[in-house]
Design a protein around this motif. Structure first.
Motif, short mmCIF file in Angstrom:
data_model
loop_
_atom_site.label_atom_id
_atom_site.label_comp_id
_atom_site.label_asym_id
_atom_site.label_seq_id
_atom_site.Cartn_x
_atom_site.Cartn_y
_atom_site.Cartn_z
N ALA A 145 0.80 -1.14 -0.07
CA ALA A 145 -0.06 0.05 0.01
C ALA A 145 0.98 1.33 0.18
N TRP A 146 1.93 0.92 0.83
CA TRP A 146 2.75 2.29 0.82
C TRP A 146 3.59 2.66 -0.55
N ILE A 147 3.89 1.51 -0.98
CA ILE A 147 4.50 1.71 -2.30
C ILE A 147 3.61 2.33 -3.25
N ILE A 148 2.36 1.77 -3.39
CA ILE A 148 1.29 2.19 -4.48
C ILE A 148 0.93 3.86 -4.15
N TYR A 149 1.27 4.09 -2.83
CA TYR A 149 0.68 5.48 -2.44
C TYR A 149 1.86 6.35 -2.80
N THR A 150 3.06 6.08 -2.68
CA THR A 150 4.26 6.43 -3.04
C THR A 150 4.11 6.97 -4.47
N VAL A 151 3.89 5.80 -5.11
CA VAL A 151 4.17 5.98 -6.50
C VAL A 151 3.02 6.89 -7.33
N ARG A 152 1.90 6.63 -6.51
CA ARG A 152 0.78 7.57 -7.11
C ARG A 152 1.07 8.93 -6.40
N VAL A 153 1.60 9.33 -5.34
CA VAL A 153 1.94 10.73 -5.16
C VAL A 153 2.92 11.24 -5.92
N GLU A 154 4.04 10.24 -6.18
CA GLU A 154 5.18 10.83 -7.27
C GLU A 154 4.49 11.15 -8.34
N TYR A 155 3.69 10.25 -9.04
CA TYR A 155 3.09 10.43 -10.32
C TYR A 155 2.36 11.59 -10.45
N LEU A 156 1.49 12.11 -9.40
CA LEU A 156 0.84 13.16 -9.27
C LEU A 156 1.57 14.56 -9.31
N VAL A 157 2.55 14.51 -8.34
CA VAL A 157 3.45 15.61 -8.18
C VAL A 157 4.01 15.67 -9.64
N GLN A 158 4.47 14.62 -10.48
CA GLN A 158 5.09 14.92 -11.62
C GLN A 158 4.10 15.59 -12.67
N ALA A 159 2.74 15.02 -12.45
CA ALA A 159 1.72 15.59 -13.49
C ALA A 159 1.38 16.85 -13.21
N ARG A 160 1.15 17.29 -11.88
CA ARG A 160 1.13 18.76 -11.52
C ARG A 160 2.25 19.79 -12.03
N THR A 161 3.55 19.13 -11.61
CA THR A 161 4.68 19.79 -12.06
C THR A 161 4.76 20.25 -13.52
N THR A 162 4.22 19.28 -14.36
CA THR A 162 4.37 19.38 -15.60
C THR A 162 3.31 20.28 -16.05
N ALA A 163 1.92 20.14 -15.59
CA ALA A 163 1.08 21.20 -15.80
C ALA A 163 1.35 22.62 -15.36
N LEU A 164 1.86 22.70 -14.32
CA LEU A 164 2.42 24.17 -13.68
C LEU A 164 3.36 24.56 -14.77
N ARG A 165 4.43 23.71 -15.06
CA ARG A 165 5.40 24.26 -16.18
C ARG A 165 5.01 24.77 -17.27
N GLN A 166 4.00 23.86 -17.66
CA GLN A 166 3.45 24.44 -18.88
C GLN A 166 2.59 25.72 -18.98
N ALA A 167 1.81 25.80 -17.85
CA ALA A 167 1.21 26.90 -17.53
C ALA A 167 2.25 28.24 -17.36
N LEU A 168 3.09 27.92 -16.71
CA LEU A 168 4.23 29.13 -16.50
C LEU A 168 4.89 29.37 -18.03
N ASP A 169 5.01 28.33 -18.90
CA ASP A 169 5.54 28.71 -20.25
C ASP A 169 4.53 29.40 -20.83
N GLU A 170 3.42 28.99 -20.88
CA GLU A 170 2.33 29.75 -21.52
C GLU A 170 2.43 31.44 -21.06
N ARG A 171 2.15 31.36 -19.76
CA ARG A 171 2.48 32.76 -19.39
C ARG A 171 3.37 33.47 -19.80
#
Ligand code: ADP
Length: 602
Positions: free
Chosen positions: A331-357
């Motif tokens: 469960a911990w591994i799944i949680y960590t992987v999921r959090v890591e995935y979400l962080v990655q996704a949000r970071t990418t989205a944020l970076r894209q938004a910043l680039d667009e801005r």
């Protein structure tokens, strides 16, 4: 009479040398090659642990007895080290094995060898209490009294697999909480013969040595008195000092391949063997359970699998806990992987938004610059209606001076002084025209925003010159620098000029109905707590309060040909410089006052 054959391997180290191989081949295959004419050979392997001569004399009575007791058989003995002995058992190339209790238990568990008799010696009170170890130190080592004193000391022994020469003592150390492999300063295995151990202790190369019990007692008195046995145990009737409990004596065992009839004959012969002069005979097979216990406790030899299975046993025993831990971990591994995935996704989205801005801001900046440029051109367009007239003045003067020179030449009245004066005037007028054009070109050029440290009063004076240079009907412009004559600001000079020109032109527009002598513009500079206030006042018609509310909105204009962008652009520029633009009616008199601020730069 049965033939008697002795084969001994002089090299007693624990490795399997090529020399052994040749001798072993002779031993194993020799009898087979000559089998047709010879009696049946009985091959007996003996674990070698003493030097060859001693071994020979030790086993000679046995060999002689078997030769007599087994008519039709030729008993042959071969001395092998542990590795060679195991090889012989593996290939079933011997019929019987005589070995130490430890080696016997190992071969019993792995190859199913089976004891048929146990050695009975005069030394031991009973065949089941015959083998022990003596842990010896030099007699003069007063600091070493018991086995427990050996933690952190240098210890020497025959070999890790030597039963009486190490393993028996190992068990006692473990029971005292000492692991010989980690808790001794040094643990050396020197191999056979046993005297290598006693020699090392005598020479001081080791603090203590582990030898088979009775080794010391068998030495000449002058030598044995040099040693002391640590933690000697009370073992009734046992004639030697021992630091360990006692184990059964050596057995003789059959292999799975040994013919039962032969096994029976040999067993019968052994039990019937009379006690030799050295006090050696054979008795019924002893119980080797104590040896099993030793190996089980040490988790070594045939029981080394226990080490691995301890983990397996723990898993079987505590499986609900293990399952829970495993589930939690997954469960911990799944949680960590999921959090890591979400962080990655949000970071990418944020970076894209910043680039667009960033891209949008960049586009806005370019547009802003274009608008400012157009606005400057527009001011020029409006102001330079009279530019042709302005330029015309110096051109007319130049023409006049040139013509007067021509007349003088024609009349013969040309003098050096007159030529010089006319030329200087012509050059002066040309410079004036060039100055007007250069200022206009500088103002109208297209370029990116900059920041420069400038004294604002100088910038204001330059702007006034530029402004007046573009007008034929010049108003009066008064500049009051007050205490701000040397105040510096960090600005884009062109943009500040643009603001000033806008305000001056708007002021002039507001006064277009006034007679020429009443047209007047005042510029006032005042520093106040780190901020420079620049006010531009005209004496025109002013602005109604409701119109003032929309003054800075884009496209607000009251002029028929106005764009209504000038003041809104001025606001943007001023705010980008950290300042503010406002408009108020003057304290007294007609007109309007525009004030903008800039931070003073030290
Ligand atoms: P434009 O000059 O193209 O109209 P501006 O943004 O420079 O654009 O000015 C907007 C309006 O503000 C002008 O049309 C005018 O009505 C008013 N205004 C600006 N300066 C003055 C002034 N000094 N006195 C009176 N009205 C002014």
């Amino acid at each position: 009479m049965a033939r008697l054959r002795w084969l001994s391997f002089p090299s007693l180290d624990m490795s399997f040398s090529p020399r052994y191989l040749v001798l072993a081949l002779m031993f194993f295959f020799g009898p087979i090659l000559s089998a047709s004419a010879e009696p049946r050979t009985v091959r007996i392997a003996v674990l070698a642990f003493l030097d060859t001569e001693t071994m020979d004399s030790q086993w000679a009575p046995l060999l002689a007895h078997l030769a007599t007791a087994l008519p039709g058989y030729t008993p042959v003995l071969v001395q092998l080290d542990q590795a060679a002995l195991q090889a012989a058992v593996t290939t079933q190339s011997v019929d019987f094995v005589i070995t130490n209790p430890g080696n016997y238990v190992a071969l019993e568990m792995e190859f199913g060898i089976s004891r048929i008799a146990t050695l009975d010696t005069a030394q031991a009170p009973s065949p089941v209490r015959a083998v022990g170890s003596a842990v010896i130190v030099r007699a003069d080592r007063q600091d070493l009294r018991s086995l427990a004193d050996l933690a952190g000391k240098r210890v020497i022994a025959v070999g890790e697999n030597a039963f009486g020469g190490f393993q028996v003592a190992w068990r006692e150390f473990v029971q005292l909480g000492i692991d010989p492999f980690t808790d001794f300063a040094q643990l050396d295995f020197v191999g056979l013969p046993m005297h290598k151990v006693t020699d090392a202790v005598t020479a001081g190369r080791a603090d203590a040595g582990i030898v088979r019990a009775c080794t010391i007692e068998s030495l000449p008195a002058r030598l044995s008195s040099g040693f002391r046995v640590l933690s000697p145990r009370r073992e009734p009737d046992f004639p030697c000092q021992t630091s360990t409990r006692l184990y059964p004596d050596w057995p003789i065992a059959t292999l799975r391949s040994t013919p039962p009839a032969l096994a029976k004959s040999v067993a019968t012969a052994l039990l019937a063997m009379p006690v030799t002069v050295e006090g050696m005979s054979w008795t019924v097979p002893a119980d080797y359970q104590a040896v099993h216990e030793l190996f089980r406790e040490l988790q070594t030899g045939p029981y080394s699998y226990l080490k691995e299975s301890t983990l397996r046993a723990a898993v079987v025993r505590y499986w609900p806990l293990v399952l829970m831990l495993a589930t939690l971990m997954v469960a911990w591994i799944i949680y960590t992987v999921r959090v890591e995935y979400l962080v990655q996704a949000r970071t990418t989205a944020l970076r894209q938004a910043l680039d667009e801005r960033k891209a949008i801001e960049e586009r806005m900046r370019v547009h802003q610059e274009q608008v400012e440029h157009l606005s400057r051109l527009s001011i020029l367009g409006e102001l330079s209606g009279t530019l042709a007239h302005e330029i015309n003045q110096p051109l007319a003067s130049i023409g006049n001076y040139a013509q007067s020179l021509v007349l003088r030449v024609d009349n013969g009245r040309v003098t050096d002084a007159a030529v010089r004066e006319a030329s200087l005037e012509i050059a002066g007028q040309a410079a004036r025209a060039a100055g007007i054009l250069s200022r206009i070109r500088g103002f109208s050029r297209k370029r990116a925003t900059v920041r420069e440290r400038r004294v604002l009063a100088e910038l204001v004076r330059e702007t006034v010159v530029l402004f007046l240079g573009m007008l034929s009907n010049r108003p009066e412009i008064r500049v009051d620098e007050g205490t701000a004559a040397n105040c510096a600001v960090e600005v884009d000079p062109l943009q500040i000029q643009q603001i000033m020109l806008n305000l001056l032109k708007n002021g002039l527009d507001a006064m277009q109905d006034l007679p020429d002598d009443q047209r007047r513009l005042d510029i006032l500079l005042r520093p106040d707590k780190g901020t420079l206030h620049i006010a531009v006042r005209d004496y025109g018609r002013g602005l109604a309060p409701e119109a003032r509310e929309h003054l800075f909105e884009p496209f607000f204009t009251t002029k028929p040909d106005g764009l209504g962008l000038g003041l809104s652009i001025c606001t943007t520029i001023i705010e980008a410089h950290g300042g503010h633009l406002s408009a108020q009616p003057p304290a007294e008199g007609p007109g309007l006052v525009f004030t903008f601020t800039l931070p003073i730069h030290d």
